[in-house]
Design a protein around this motif. Structure first.
Motif, PDB file in Angstrom:
ATOM      1  N   ARG A 196      -8.939  -3.311   3.581  1.00 49.09           N
ATOM      2  CA  ARG A 196      -8.109  -3.211   4.780  1.00 49.09           C
ATOM      3  C   ARG A 196      -8.582  -2.074   5.666  1.00 49.09           C
ATOM      4  O   ARG A 196      -8.748  -2.225   6.888  1.00 49.09           O
ATOM      5  N   ASP A 197      -8.799  -0.908   5.070  1.00 52.94           N
ATOM      6  CA  ASP A 197      -9.216   0.258   5.847  1.00 52.94           C
ATOM      7  C   ASP A 197     -10.534   0.008   6.569  1.00 52.94           C
ATOM      8  O   ASP A 197     -10.721   0.434   7.721  1.00 52.94           O
ATOM      9  N   TYR A 257       0.810  -1.220   0.000  1.00 48.36           N
ATOM     10  CA  TYR A 257       0.000   0.000   0.000  1.00 48.36           C
ATOM     11  C   TYR A 257       0.843   1.269   0.000  1.00 48.36           C
ATOM     12  O   TYR A 257       0.339   2.349  -0.262  1.00 48.36           O
ATOM     13  N   ARG A 302      -6.816  -2.212  -0.476  1.00 45.68           N
ATOM     14  CA  ARG A 302      -6.598  -1.128   0.485  1.00 45.68           C
ATOM     15  C   ARG A 302      -7.918  -0.680   1.108  1.00 45.68           C
ATOM     16  O   ARG A 302      -7.991  -0.452   2.330  1.00 45.68           O
TER      17      ARG A 302
END
Length: 483
Positions: free
Chosen positions: A380-381, A288, A377
């Motif tokens: 994940r966030d 990332y 990403r």
């Protein structure tokens, strides 16, 4: 996001404390060799098992088993090699089997256990495979891989890592896993030590055992984002140390080693002439903050000491194509190729054509892979934010790959009516499967029983549903203590 404060992670691998431990194989044996002999027998003969227990005795292993059947029966030694008994069975099989049974019964189970992208193989890669078949490109290739593909790999490594390789320093295998295992076999001799920071991929210690080497576990802490302290590495090294395995980005934690820390590790490695490094960069394109990823082989003085493994599976969504590769000094790569020539020979010709197309997609896979990484990403966030709101839960934000390793130990000790006491990551995962119908992987499988691995290689919609179920199940628990 920095990890919340807390005590260092507990290390499993049958070790009760989070400090340096050498994991021995639990047996000893003597090895002898002799020339092959051909022995003739009369027609009506009986084979009698040889008592080989004088030199090898180990609890739990039956030295002689007998198989009988029919007239003129034979007594046959059915014992297994000690190296098989040294390998630990997967700790995830029970929960996977339970989940499979539920799915077959029609129960709507969400699996966040498997570590593979939910994306289809990009069309340009798939088309290359189809074309290879249509054009009759379906025969054996050279053992080390086609020159075309190995040359393309050299070019990619030069562009991305700034390292110059030649095709004879590249070995294409049937997946990165084969490349890793062959490297361990080539480098390690019986009695050597393999240094492994934990939490780690489940196969590293078992590969070391199969090579009759000893896994030496160096624990890492969630408070340090699961990154190995170079001082702990230095303390773990002995004259028997032969191989250090580094995985960046990491499975299971998603941690990425920053260049400054890798440089400190390189200084420590340089002090030990026998020590080599196996750098597992399977997830390197799923990072990332790409600028933070550094190939260990590119550090000053480390190229000759480093065997680097990469694969096409994770970044290019090619898990089923089974293709990976090893790069390094020709001496070691040739030795790995020798083993491969007797084990599997060359990888699939069709998969190699597809891989060549993958490397033509641009730096780091171009826009297609960038789109996948963007989706990872976002997922994940979502998980970091959502689980971060649960009291007592500790999180280290992943910087790469598509796994998050979360500390749920605050729930250990809770007793659930009809289920029992949750006393570790395995029982917690079983509870979440029973009550939330979500499959996760217990952290004990990776060497850290305080945590659970969640794969976010699933759609955001699926992750939202899974989190809702998990949260509801956790709320029903009464944490033994809030950390």
């Amino acid at each position: 996001m920095a990890a919340s404060a807390g005590a260092p992670c507990a290390v499993s691998f049958s070790q009760p404390h989070a400090h340096l431990k050498q994991l021995s194989l639990g047996f000893s044996r003597s090895i002898s060799s002799s020339a092959s002999k051909f022995v003739s027998f009369p027609f009506n003969f009986s084979l009698r098992a040889v008592d080989n227990t004088k030199e090898f005795k180990s609890p739990g292993i039956t030295p002689i088993a007998k198989a009988r059947g029919g007239p003129g029966h034979m007594d046959i030694d059915l014992t297994l090699s000690p190296r098989v008994n040294a390998v630990q069975p997967s700790k995830t099989l029970a929960i996977i089997d339970q989940a499979t049974a539920l799915l077959k019964a029609g129960v709507p189970v969400i699996s966040l256990a498997i570590g593979e992208p939910d994306f289809d193989t990009p069309s340009v890669i798939a088309d290359a495979g189809f074309n290879a078949i249509r054009e009759g490109y379906t025969r054996y290739t050279p053992n080390a891989g086609t020159v075309e593909l190995r040359t393309a790999i050299c070019q990619r490594l030069k562009e991305e890592n700034g390292i110059s390789y030649t095709p004879d320093q590249i070995l294409v295998s049937n997946g990165a896993k084969q490349s890793i295992f062959q490297a361990v076999l080539v480098v390690c001799s019986p009695g050597d030590e393999v240094i492994i920071p934990t939490p780690c991929w489940v196969s590293y210690p078992e590969m070391a055992r199969l090579a009759e080497a000893t896994p030496v576990i160096v624990p890492t802490s969630i408070s340090e984002n699961f990154l190995m302290d170079h001082k702990l590495l230095d303390a773990a090294l002995t004259e028997k140390s032969r191989l250090l395995i580094l995985c960046s980005p990491s499975n299971p934690s998603g941690s990425v080693y920053p260049k400054k820390l890798l440089e400190e590790i390189a200084k420590t490695v340089a002090k030990h002439p026998r020590l080599l490094v196996l750098s597992d960069e399977t997830y390197k394109h799923i990072t990332y903050a790409p600028a933070t990823h550094t190939s260990f082989a590119s550090l000053p003085g480390m190229w000759e000491r480093t065997l680097t493994v990469n694969g096409f599976s994770k970044a290019f969504a090619m898990t089923g194509w089974r293709l990976g590769y090893l790069s390094g000094p020709g001496h070691f790569v040739s030795a790995c190729a020798k083993i491969q020539s007797q084990l599997t020979s060359g990888a699939s010709s069709v998969a190699q054509k597809a891989a060549f197309a993958a490397l033509s997609m641009g730096n780091a896979g171009g826009e297609t892979i960038a789109t996948m990484v963007k989706a990872f990403r976002e997922r994940r966030d979502f998980l970091v934010k959502s689980f971060g709101e649960l009291e007592g839960v500790k999180i280290s934000e992943p910087q790469g790959a598509f796994h998050i390793f979360i500390d749920f130990s605050c729930y250990y000790g809770a007793e659930v009516e009809g289920f029992g006491v949750i006393n570790g990551s395995e029982s917690l995962c079983h509870y979440l499967l029973d009550s939330a119908r979500v499959v996760l992987v217990p952290g004990v499988a990776f060497g850290d029983d305080t945590c659970v691995r969640i794969s976010y290689a699933a759609s955001l919609e699926t992750l939202r549903e899974a989190f809702g179920r998990i949260k509801k199940a956790l709320v029903a628990l009464r944490p033994a203590a809030t950390v």
